[in-house]
Design a protein around this motif. Structure first.
Motif, PDB file in Angstrom:
ATOM      1  N   ASN A 161     -11.262   9.368  15.378  1.00 44.20           N
ATOM      2  CA  ASN A 161     -10.510   8.291  16.017  1.00 44.20           C
ATOM      3  C   ASN A 161     -10.587   7.046  15.136  1.00 44.20           C
ATOM      4  OD1 ASN A 161      -9.128   6.752  17.992  1.00 44.20           O
ATOM      5  ND2 ASN A 161     -11.087   5.964  18.710  1.00 44.20           N
ATOM      6  N   ILE A 162      -9.438   6.628  14.632  1.00 48.81           N
ATOM      7  CA  ILE A 162      -9.388   5.460  13.761  1.00 48.81           C
ATOM      8  C   ILE A 162      -8.640   4.350  14.485  1.00 48.81           C
ATOM      9  CG2 ILE A 162      -8.644   4.557  11.521  1.00 48.81           C
ATOM     10  CD1 ILE A 162      -8.563   7.539  10.587  1.00 48.81           C
ATOM     11  N   ASP A 163      -9.311   3.235  14.657  1.00 50.36           N
ATOM     12  CA  ASP A 163      -8.694   2.066  15.285  1.00 50.36           C
ATOM     13  C   ASP A 163      -8.367   1.068  14.177  1.00 50.36           C
ATOM     14  OD1 ASP A 163      -7.856   0.200  17.222  1.00 50.36           O
ATOM     15  OD2 ASP A 163      -9.853  -0.716  17.248  1.00 50.36           O
ATOM     16  N   ILE A 164      -7.071   0.838  13.963  1.00 50.34           N
ATOM     17  CA  ILE A 164      -6.642  -0.081  12.909  1.00 50.34           C
ATOM     18  C   ILE A 164      -6.090  -1.330  13.569  1.00 50.34           C
ATOM     19  CG2 ILE A 164      -5.068  -0.435  10.961  1.00 50.34           C
ATOM     20  CD1 ILE A 164      -5.078   2.668  10.646  1.00 50.34           C
ATOM     21  N   GLU A 165      -6.630  -2.473  13.158  1.00 45.68           N
ATOM     22  CA  GLU A 165      -6.171  -3.751  13.709  1.00 45.68           C
ATOM     23  C   GLU A 165      -5.676  -4.635  12.566  1.00 45.68           C
ATOM     24  OE1 GLU A 165      -7.631  -7.342  16.660  1.00 45.68           O
ATOM     25  OE2 GLU A 165      -9.086  -5.862  15.991  1.00 45.68           O
ATOM     26  N   VAL A 166      -4.396  -4.991  12.634  1.00 40.61           N
ATOM     27  CA  VAL A 166      -3.799  -5.875  11.638  1.00 40.61           C
ATOM     28  C   VAL A 166      -4.029  -7.308  12.110  1.00 40.61           C
ATOM     29  CG1 VAL A 166      -1.697  -6.521  10.399  1.00 40.61           C
ATOM     30  CG2 VAL A 166      -2.064  -4.135  11.072  1.00 40.61           C
ATOM     31  N   LYS A 167      -4.915  -8.031  11.422  1.00 39.25           N
ATOM     32  CA  LYS A 167      -5.255  -9.396  11.807  1.00 39.25           C
ATOM     33  C   LYS A 167      -4.518 -10.433  10.975  1.00 39.25           C
ATOM     34  CE  LYS A 167      -9.699  -8.456  13.828  1.00 39.25           C
ATOM     35  NZ  LYS A 167     -10.586  -9.328  14.532  1.00 39.25           N
ATOM     36  N   SER A 168      -3.837  -9.977   9.909  1.00 40.68           N
ATOM     37  CA  SER A 168      -3.054 -10.883   9.070  1.00 40.68           C
ATOM     38  C   SER A 168      -1.682 -10.262   8.820  1.00 40.68           C
ATOM     39  CB  SER A 168      -3.759 -11.120   7.729  1.00 40.68           C
ATOM     40  OG  SER A 168      -2.893 -11.808   6.848  1.00 40.68           O
ATOM     41  N   LYS A 169      -0.651 -11.044   9.061  1.00 43.34           N
ATOM     42  CA  LYS A 169       0.726 -10.564   8.866  1.00 43.34           C
ATOM     43  C   LYS A 169       1.019 -10.242   7.407  1.00 43.34           C
ATOM     44  CE  LYS A 169       2.540 -12.872  12.905  1.00 43.34           C
ATOM     45  NZ  LYS A 169       3.432 -13.880  13.460  1.00 43.34           N
ATOM     46  N   LYS A 170       0.199 -10.727   6.497  1.00 41.77           N
ATOM     47  CA  LYS A 170       0.408 -10.447   5.067  1.00 41.77           C
ATOM     48  C   LYS A 170       0.390  -8.947   4.796  1.00 41.77           C
ATOM     49  CE  LYS A 170      -1.454 -14.875   3.799  1.00 41.77           C
ATOM     50  NZ  LYS A 170      -2.384 -15.672   3.061  1.00 41.77           N
ATOM     51  N   TRP A 171      -0.415  -8.208   5.556  1.00 38.29           N
ATOM     52  CA  TRP A 171      -0.499  -6.759   5.392  1.00 38.29           C
ATOM     53  C   TRP A 171       0.809  -6.074   5.745  1.00 38.29           C
ATOM     54  CZ3 TRP A 171      -4.173  -3.870   3.116  1.00 38.29           C
ATOM     55  CH2 TRP A 171      -5.418  -4.455   2.879  1.00 38.29           C
ATOM     56  N   LEU A 172       1.617  -6.710   6.579  1.00 41.06           N
ATOM     57  CA  LEU A 172       2.852  -6.082   7.044  1.00 41.06           C
ATOM     58  C   LEU A 172       3.925  -6.012   5.965  1.00 41.06           C
ATOM     59  CD1 LEU A 172       2.946  -7.552  10.652  1.00 41.06           C
ATOM     60  CD2 LEU A 172       2.079  -5.325   9.883  1.00 41.06           C
ATOM     61  N   GLU A 173       3.646  -6.622   4.794  1.00 41.72           N
ATOM     62  CA  GLU A 173       4.560  -6.495   3.664  1.00 41.72           C
ATOM     63  C   GLU A 173       4.632  -5.041   3.190  1.00 41.72           C
ATOM     64  OE1 GLU A 173       3.370  -9.232   0.577  1.00 41.72           O
ATOM     65  OE2 GLU A 173       3.335 -10.909   1.979  1.00 41.72           O
ATOM     66  N   LEU A 174       3.633  -4.256   3.514  1.00 41.11           N
ATOM     67  CA  LEU A 174       3.589  -2.844   3.116  1.00 41.11           C
ATOM     68  C   LEU A 174       4.232  -1.985   4.194  1.00 41.11           C
ATOM     69  CD1 LEU A 174      -0.113  -2.786   1.946  1.00 41.11           C
ATOM     70  CD2 LEU A 174       1.890  -2.850   0.483  1.00 41.11           C
ATOM     71  N   LYS A 175       5.199  -1.184   3.812  1.00 40.39           N
ATOM     72  CA  LYS A 175       5.867  -0.299   4.767  1.00 40.39           C
ATOM     73  C   LYS A 175       4.915   0.803   5.206  1.00 40.39           C
ATOM     74  CE  LYS A 175      10.653  -0.842   3.561  1.00 40.39           C
ATOM     75  NZ  LYS A 175      11.905  -0.147   3.297  1.00 40.39           N
ATOM     76  N   ASN A 176       4.998   1.149   6.472  1.00 40.86           N
ATOM     77  CA  ASN A 176       4.192   2.238   7.050  1.00 40.86           C
ATOM     78  C   ASN A 176       2.698   2.080   6.762  1.00 40.86           C
ATOM     79  OD1 ASN A 176       6.576   3.590   7.980  1.00 40.86           O
ATOM     80  ND2 ASN A 176       6.900   4.268   5.875  1.00 40.86           N
ATOM     81  N   ASN A 193      -8.099  11.733   4.861  1.00 41.31           N
ATOM     82  CA  ASN A 193      -8.303  12.424   3.580  1.00 41.31           C
ATOM     83  C   ASN A 193      -9.681  12.126   2.998  1.00 41.31           C
ATOM     84  OD1 ASN A 193      -5.818  13.742   3.456  1.00 41.31           O
ATOM     85  ND2 ASN A 193      -4.818  12.005   2.465  1.00 41.31           N
ATOM     86  N   ILE A 194     -10.081  10.863   3.052  1.00 41.76           N
ATOM     87  CA  ILE A 194     -11.392  10.476   2.523  1.00 41.76           C
ATOM     88  C   ILE A 194     -12.513  11.142   3.314  1.00 41.76           C
ATOM     89  CG2 ILE A 194     -13.013   8.534   2.309  1.00 41.76           C
ATOM     90  CD1 ILE A 194     -10.463   6.790   1.653  1.00 41.76           C
ATOM     91  N   LEU A 195     -12.433  11.071   4.628  1.00 39.22           N
ATOM     92  CA  LEU A 195     -13.508  11.624   5.461  1.00 39.22           C
ATOM     93  C   LEU A 195     -13.664  13.126   5.267  1.00 39.22           C
ATOM     94  CD1 LEU A 195     -13.025   9.557   8.741  1.00 39.22           C
ATOM     95  CD2 LEU A 195     -14.847   9.329   7.059  1.00 39.22           C
ATOM     96  N   THR A 196     -12.553  13.836   5.059  1.00 37.92           N
ATOM     97  CA  THR A 196     -12.644  15.293   4.886  1.00 37.92           C
ATOM     98  C   THR A 196     -13.144  15.681   3.496  1.00 37.92           C
ATOM     99  OG1 THR A 196     -10.304  15.481   4.251  1.00 37.92           O
ATOM    100  CG2 THR A 196     -10.858  15.774   6.592  1.00 37.92           C
ATOM    101  N   LYS A 197     -13.227  14.726   2.595  1.00 34.98           N
ATOM    102  CA  LYS A 197     -13.729  14.986   1.246  1.00 34.98           C
ATOM    103  C   LYS A 197     -15.076  14.303   0.994  1.00 34.98           C
ATOM    104  CE  LYS A 197      -9.017  15.595  -0.346  1.00 34.98           C
ATOM    105  NZ  LYS A 197      -8.635  16.063   0.972  1.00 34.98           N
ATOM    106  N   SER A 198     -15.569  13.625   1.999  1.00 40.08           N
ATOM    107  CA  SER A 198     -16.825  12.876   1.888  1.00 40.08           C
ATOM    108  C   SER A 198     -17.985  13.724   2.411  1.00 40.08           C
ATOM    109  CB  SER A 198     -16.717  11.589   2.725  1.00 40.08           C
ATOM    110  OG  SER A 198     -16.895  11.887   4.105  1.00 40.08           O
ATOM    111  N   PRO A 199     -19.195  13.208   2.317  1.00 42.02           N
ATOM    112  CA  PRO A 199     -20.344  13.922   2.890  1.00 42.02           C
ATOM    113  C   PRO A 199     -20.220  14.159   4.405  1.00 42.02           C
ATOM    114  CG  PRO A 199     -21.103  12.276   1.335  1.00 42.02           C
ATOM    115  CD  PRO A 199     -19.622  12.053   1.523  1.00 42.02           C
ATOM    116  N   GLU A 208      -4.336   5.348   7.943  1.00 46.72           N
ATOM    117  CA  GLU A 208      -4.850   6.432   8.775  1.00 46.72           C
ATOM    118  C   GLU A 208      -4.920   7.738   7.974  1.00 46.72           C
ATOM    119  OE1 GLU A 208      -2.434   8.476  12.049  1.00 46.72           O
ATOM    120  OE2 GLU A 208      -3.741   7.110  13.166  1.00 46.72           O
ATOM    121  N   LEU A 209      -3.857   8.080   7.283  1.00 45.86           N
ATOM    122  CA  LEU A 209      -3.824   9.317   6.505  1.00 45.86           C
ATOM    123  C   LEU A 209      -4.873   9.303   5.393  1.00 45.86           C
ATOM    124  CD1 LEU A 209      -2.466  12.031   5.884  1.00 45.86           C
ATOM    125  CD2 LEU A 209      -0.866  10.791   4.420  1.00 45.86           C
TER     126      LEU A 209
END
Length: 186
Positions: A16-31, A42-48, A37-38
């Motif tokens: 369960n990943i909870d993502i909170e956008v606290k700055s609108k600057k991040w919204l410049e990136l599409k999706n 990917n990182i967690l499934t390749k990590s310890p 999340e993806l």
């Protein structure tokens, strides 16, 4: 030993990943949220942590997307450093147990573990990517990975620990088709 494969559905049910956008600057990136999340899956499934996914242990993780000003305030409050940074991590697992007995002991027999909070600073990460001529999304993925490794007990305070963490980052990023981020450091 090869890395086990996980289906997307399996991973989504366990993490369960909870993502909170606290700055609108991040919204410049599409999706943006979908990308983070993806990449986190990917990182967690390749990590310890992958070994615990096989045991069907559920994980929670909070990711906050902040501006430089916001992350600077958090850095000052919790680390007494009055400056912005790329990533801050606040782990929920007991660091002493991880260091002394390993991740298995820290997780124990729990079926759900809230791993902790990762906070990312937009302008700082963007400027680092530009300065080192890196693709922004690749550098963002590296910072996510860096934060995740911190919350599961990895550190770079000493030279030996730094090398272990850096090598693990390189190995995981390679599995994500991202070049060694330390090759072109200035």
């Amino acid at each position: 030993m090869s890395q086990p494969k996980f289906s997307n559905q399996f991973v989504r049910e366990l993490i369960n990943i909870d993502i909170e956008v606290k700055s609108k600057k991040w919204l410049e990136l599409k999706n943006l949220e979908k990308f983070i999340e993806l990449q986190t899956y990917n990182i967690l499934t390749k990590s310890p942590l992958a070994q615990f996914l096989h045991k069907k242990i559920n994980f929670g993780l909070s990711i906050s997307l902040c501006s430089n000003l916001q992350i600077k305030k958090i850095n000052r409050q919790f680390r007494r450093q009055d400056k912005p940074t790329n990533v801050l991590s606040f782990g929920n697992l007991d660091e002493k147990i991880i260091q002394q007995s390993g991740l298995n002991k820290a997780i124990g027999t729990n079926k759900y573990i809230f791993l902790g909070d990762i906070i990312l600073g937009y302008e700082y990460i963007l400027n680092e990517a530009k300065q080192h001529q890196k693709d922004f999304k690749n550098h963002l993925t590296h910072m996510l990975l860096h934060g995740i490794l911190h919350i599961i007990g990895y550190d770079h305070e000493g030279e030996k620990m730094a090398k272990i963490m850096e090598n693990l980052e390189i190995k995981i990023l390679q599995k994500l088709n991202i070049n060694n981020p330390y090759n072109n450091e200035i």
